[in-house]
Design a protein around this motif. Structure first.
Motif, PDB file in Angstrom:
ATOM      1  N   LEU A 242     -43.971 -90.240   0.637  1.00 47.19           N
ATOM      2  CA  LEU A 242     -43.848 -90.906  -0.872  1.00 47.19           C
ATOM      3  C   LEU A 242     -43.453 -89.982  -2.245  1.00 47.19           C
ATOM      4  O   LEU A 242     -43.047 -90.109  -3.193  1.00 47.19           O
ATOM      5  N   LEU A 243     -44.506 -88.675  -1.983  1.00 43.83           N
ATOM      6  CA  LEU A 243     -44.390 -87.912  -3.647  1.00 43.83           C
ATOM      7  C   LEU A 243     -42.829 -87.788  -3.749  1.00 43.83           C
ATOM      8  O   LEU A 243     -42.348 -87.117  -4.525  1.00 43.83           O
ATOM      9  N   PRO A 244     -41.922 -86.832  -2.425  1.00 46.79           N
ATOM     10  CA  PRO A 244     -40.708 -86.363  -2.876  1.00 46.79           C
ATOM     11  C   PRO A 244     -39.817 -88.064  -3.353  1.00 46.79           C
ATOM     12  O   PRO A 244     -39.307 -87.910  -4.339  1.00 46.79           O
ATOM     13  N   VAL A 245     -40.577 -88.983  -2.970  1.00 46.82           N
ATOM     14  CA  VAL A 245     -39.701 -90.009  -3.445  1.00 46.82           C
ATOM     15  C   VAL A 245     -39.587 -90.196  -5.612  1.00 46.82           C
ATOM     16  O   VAL A 245     -38.850 -90.631  -6.059  1.00 46.82           O
ATOM     17  N   LEU A 246     -41.605 -89.803  -5.995  1.00 46.96           N
ATOM     18  CA  LEU A 246     -42.030 -89.467  -6.845  1.00 46.96           C
ATOM     19  C   LEU A 246     -40.939 -88.524  -7.520  1.00 46.96           C
ATOM     20  O   LEU A 246     -40.683 -88.885  -8.970  1.00 46.96           O
ATOM     21  N   ILE A 247     -40.740 -87.375  -7.306  1.00 49.96           N
ATOM     22  CA  ILE A 247     -40.290 -86.157  -7.442  1.00 49.96           C
ATOM     23  C   ILE A 247     -38.815 -86.344  -8.128  1.00 49.96           C
ATOM     24  O   ILE A 247     -37.903 -86.722  -9.400  1.00 49.96           O
ATOM     25  N   GLU A 249     -37.220 -89.718  -8.059  1.00 51.05           N
ATOM     26  CA  GLU A 249     -37.474 -90.370  -9.769  1.00 51.05           C
ATOM     27  C   GLU A 249     -37.432 -89.669 -11.149  1.00 51.05           C
ATOM     28  O   GLU A 249     -37.376 -89.913 -12.267  1.00 51.05           O
ATOM     29  N   MET A 250     -38.678 -88.948 -10.907  1.00 50.56           N
ATOM     30  CA  MET A 250     -38.726 -88.051 -12.086  1.00 50.56           C
ATOM     31  C   MET A 250     -37.760 -87.722 -11.975  1.00 50.56           C
ATOM     32  O   MET A 250     -37.081 -86.845 -13.732  1.00 50.56           O
ATOM     33  N   GLU A 251     -36.453 -86.736 -11.272  1.00 51.08           N
ATOM     34  CA  GLU A 251     -35.596 -85.795 -11.822  1.00 51.08           C
ATOM     35  C   GLU A 251     -34.637 -87.014 -12.131  1.00 51.08           C
ATOM     36  O   GLU A 251     -33.353 -86.770 -13.205  1.00 51.08           O
ATOM     37  N   ASP A 252     -34.048 -88.294 -12.070  1.00 50.44           N
ATOM     38  CA  ASP A 252     -33.414 -88.924 -12.280  1.00 50.44           C
ATOM     39  C   ASP A 252     -33.883 -89.560 -13.299  1.00 50.44           C
ATOM     40  O   ASP A 252     -32.613 -89.565 -14.545  1.00 50.44           O
ATOM     41  N   ARG A 253     -34.334 -89.376 -14.277  1.00 48.52           N
ATOM     42  CA  ARG A 253     -35.091 -89.708 -14.941  1.00 48.52           C
ATOM     43  C   ARG A 253     -35.077 -88.428 -16.187  1.00 48.52           C
ATOM     44  O   ARG A 253     -34.312 -88.693 -17.615  1.00 48.52           O
ATOM     45  N   LEU A 323     -44.232 -81.529 -14.902  1.00 44.10           N
ATOM     46  CA  LEU A 323     -42.831 -82.487 -15.469  1.00 44.10           C
ATOM     47  C   LEU A 323     -43.305 -83.265 -15.994  1.00 44.10           C
ATOM     48  O   LEU A 323     -42.350 -83.288 -16.567  1.00 44.10           O
ATOM     49  N   GLY A 324     -43.370 -84.264 -14.956  1.00 43.02           N
ATOM     50  CA  GLY A 324     -43.594 -85.335 -15.147  1.00 43.02           C
ATOM     51  C   GLY A 324     -43.870 -86.278 -16.830  1.00 43.02           C
ATOM     52  O   GLY A 324     -43.242 -87.691 -16.775  1.00 43.02           O
ATOM     53  N   ARG A 325     -44.976 -85.782 -17.056  1.00 41.14           N
ATOM     54  CA  ARG A 325     -45.444 -86.324 -18.887  1.00 41.14           C
ATOM     55  C   ARG A 325     -44.002 -86.763 -19.731  1.00 41.14           C
ATOM     56  O   ARG A 325     -43.802 -88.418 -20.222  1.00 41.14           O
ATOM     57  N   ALA A 326     -42.516 -86.315 -19.767  1.00 40.86           N
ATOM     58  CA  ALA A 326     -41.480 -86.274 -20.172  1.00 40.86           C
ATOM     59  C   ALA A 326     -41.398 -87.467 -19.649  1.00 40.86           C
ATOM     60  O   ALA A 326     -40.460 -88.534 -20.094  1.00 40.86           O
ATOM     61  N   ALA A 327     -41.554 -87.492 -18.058  1.00 36.15           N
ATOM     62  CA  ALA A 327     -40.330 -88.614 -17.295  1.00 36.15           C
ATOM     63  C   ALA A 327     -41.135 -89.966 -17.532  1.00 36.15           C
ATOM     64  O   ALA A 327     -41.115 -91.121 -16.807  1.00 36.15           O
ATOM     65  N   GLY A 328     -42.136 -90.117 -18.583  1.00 37.80           N
ATOM     66  CA  GLY A 328     -43.169 -90.836 -17.752  1.00 37.80           C
ATOM     67  C   GLY A 328     -44.132 -91.374 -16.717  1.00 37.80           C
ATOM     68  O   GLY A 328     -43.761 -92.258 -16.374  1.00 37.80           O
ATOM     69  N   LEU A 432     -39.066 -97.137  -4.753  1.00 34.85           N
ATOM     70  CA  LEU A 432     -40.831 -97.701  -4.308  1.00 34.85           C
ATOM     71  C   LEU A 432     -40.905 -98.886  -3.754  1.00 34.85           C
ATOM     72  O   LEU A 432     -41.887 -99.202  -2.658  1.00 34.85           O
ATOM     73  N   LYS A 433     -39.993-100.051  -3.357  1.00 38.11           N
ATOM     74  CA  LYS A 433     -39.798-100.836  -2.312  1.00 38.11           C
ATOM     75  C   LYS A 433     -40.220-100.434  -1.280  1.00 38.11           C
ATOM     76  O   LYS A 433     -41.246-101.693  -0.638  1.00 38.11           O
ATOM     77  N   PRO A 434     -39.399 -99.526  -0.118  1.00 38.90           N
ATOM     78  CA  PRO A 434     -40.043 -99.265   1.369  1.00 38.90           C
ATOM     79  C   PRO A 434     -41.545 -99.182   1.040  1.00 38.90           C
ATOM     80  O   PRO A 434     -42.132 -99.057   2.533  1.00 38.90           O
ATOM     81  N   PHE A 435     -42.381 -99.012   0.259  1.00 39.73           N
ATOM     82  CA  PHE A 435     -43.966 -98.240  -0.069  1.00 39.73           C
ATOM     83  C   PHE A 435     -44.593 -99.462  -0.632  1.00 39.73           C
ATOM     84  O   PHE A 435     -45.923 -99.387  -0.586  1.00 39.73           O
TER      85      PHE A 435
END
Length: 459
Positions: A242-247, A249-253, A323-328, A432-435
């Motif tokens: 799951l964590l790489p998917v969030l990373i 998502e953060m990079e896309d934002r 880095l997550g704060r700026a990406a929400g 995130l749908k697979p999770f």
């Protein structure tokens, strides 16, 4: 006989009132304060204000003009001047009064005398808040508001702001992710940490926010909230996926923000942004709150392969915290113990978690891990939390301030029902749908048999 009747007529009501007041003070302190404590404390404050201020050293010598005016008009003794008192404002839990400090005084002088003022006016506690230069507010609390927690009724809801507890000065403790993006919450078993997390999830469930959970206790804490969760990992293996998917998502934002920053010469200043909150509402991605329960389980390893996975997950959590704060993307990390002994990266991750909430812990070292680096004086307060008061905690942040808070009771069933009712607010995040956790289908309610059974009509 006449004396006995008189005694019963007079003493009976007095005894009844005294017994009722004693019962209300023990069982319903709010009612006792509103009926007895408030008028008594107000009279004490009004009648003894000048003498109490003088005894506490909060007076200054009068000006020469005042001395001359007093001597010219009266023969009274010229006394020191206390801070000018404003209007007394009663509340359901105490009193509020503003003081205009005399020349040469500072708020620290009043704060140092708070304990003396508490005893002089017969209240539970006195807190001092600076309103503006030269003006402070005394908040007098009439009773222990943390014994039976009742949250204020008038709380303005706002995005990513959740009232989760009550402070000891009777003000609400609001978890504001826009101000404090990441937080560490520690607490031993049965300390109330799960109740705190329950309030956070239930409060955010009503908002347009994506909720993501990592619960390495096989999901026993977060699984009841599955209808509202966008993703849930129940063991370290799923968390590593799951964590790489969030990373990503953060990079896309960040790419979206950078595309917005393709600044043209005619671009207005208000359209230049460095985080998602500066984007137009139609382009702004939905905020994501990541709950990590029992974070120590992500650090524990048994084999060399587990160690490599652990290092990768810790690195990803640190990146999200940095880095997550700026990406929400916001982190809510919970556990029983969190320190350098967990392994590489633990201290670095903790340093990125601005907010700290420490419930009852099993040893002083755990309290130091949570609060020692931001508010050392709060460590002793955290160690003094009694097991008989679950939900009581010490909250602090990197500004050095801290306060005692307590979370009101919220049953697991009520929190889960809130998540079921707000399941339609789960945002559409394809990554995130697979999770997405499986939501159990509720069995239909059985219709009771009618009291009168119908009979067929016959000729």
């Amino acid at each position: 006989m006449t004396d006995l009747a008189t005694l019963l007529e007079v003493g009976g009501p007095v005894a009844t009132l005294g017994g009722g007041a004693a019962y209300a003070r023990a069982r319903h302190p709010g009612v006792y304060w509103s009926t007895v404590g408030l008028p008594v404390s107000t009279i004490r404050l009004l009648s003894s204000y000048g003498s109490v201020m003088e005894a506490c050293g909060l007076t200054v010598a009068p000006s020469r003009l005042r001395v001359l005016a007093v001597k010219a008009t009266t023969r009274r003794e010229v006394r020191p001047v206390p801070p000018r008192r404003g209007i007394i404002r009663p509340t359901t839990t105490g009193l509020r009064v503003r003081l205009r400090l005399a020349p040469g005084q500072e708020p620290a002088d009043v704060a140092a005398s708070a304990e003396r003022l508490r005893h002089a006016w017969g209240v539970h506690a006195v807190y001092v808040t600076t309103i503006k230069p030269g003006v402070v507010e005394l908040r007098l609390v009439g009773f222990d508001v943390l014994r039976q927690v009742r949250m204020p009724r008038k709380l303005r809801p706002d995005l990513l702001r959740v009232p989760v507890a009550l402070r000891e000065d009777a003000t609400p403790f609001i978890r504001d992710y826009r101000t404090v993006p990441h937080q560490l919450t520690l607490g031993a078993t049965l300390s109330g940490k799960s109740m705190y997390l329950r309030h956070l999830v239930a409060g955010l469930a009503r908002q347009p926010v994506a909720l993501v959970g990592i619960d390495c206790k096989r999901g026993v804490e977060l699984a009841p909230f599955a209808p509202r969760l966008s993703a849930l990992a129940t063991d370290p293996e799923q968390a590593a996926e799951l964590l790489p998917v969030l990373i990503k998502e953060m990079e896309d934002r960040y790419d979206l923000i950078k595309a917005r920053q393709g600044i043209a010469p005619n671009t207005p200043d208000e359209e230049i942004t460095s985080d998602i909150w500066g984007l137009p509402e139609r382009e702004r991605p939905v905020p994501v709150v990541l709950f990590v329960d029992e974070v120590a389980e992500l650090f524990l390893v048994a084999t060399k392969k587990d160690e490599e996975r652990r290092d990768e997950m810790v690195t990803q959590l640190i990146r999200l915290a940095q880095l997550g704060r700026a990406a929400g993307i916001y982190l809510e990390v919970c556990g029983q113990r969190f320190g350098a002994e967990l392994g590489k990266g633990a201290t670095m991750l903790r340093a990125q978690l601005t907010g700290r909430v420490c419930h009852r812990v099993n040893d002083e070292a755990s309290a130091k891990m949570a609060l020692g680096d931001i508010a050392p004086e709060a460590v002793s307060a955290a160690c003094a939390i009694a097991p008989e008061r679950p939900g009581l905690a010490v909250a602090g942040d990197t500004s050095g301030g801290w306060s005692r808070i307590r979370t009101p009771y919220l049953s697991l069933g009520d929190a889960a029902e809130t998540c079921r009712d707000s399941a339609h607010l789960v945002p559409d995040l394809p990554a995130l749908k697979p999770f997405r956790p499986d939501v159990p289908v509720r069995p239909p309610a059985e219709t009771p048999d009618p009291v009168v059974r119908p009979h067929p009509v016959t000729d």
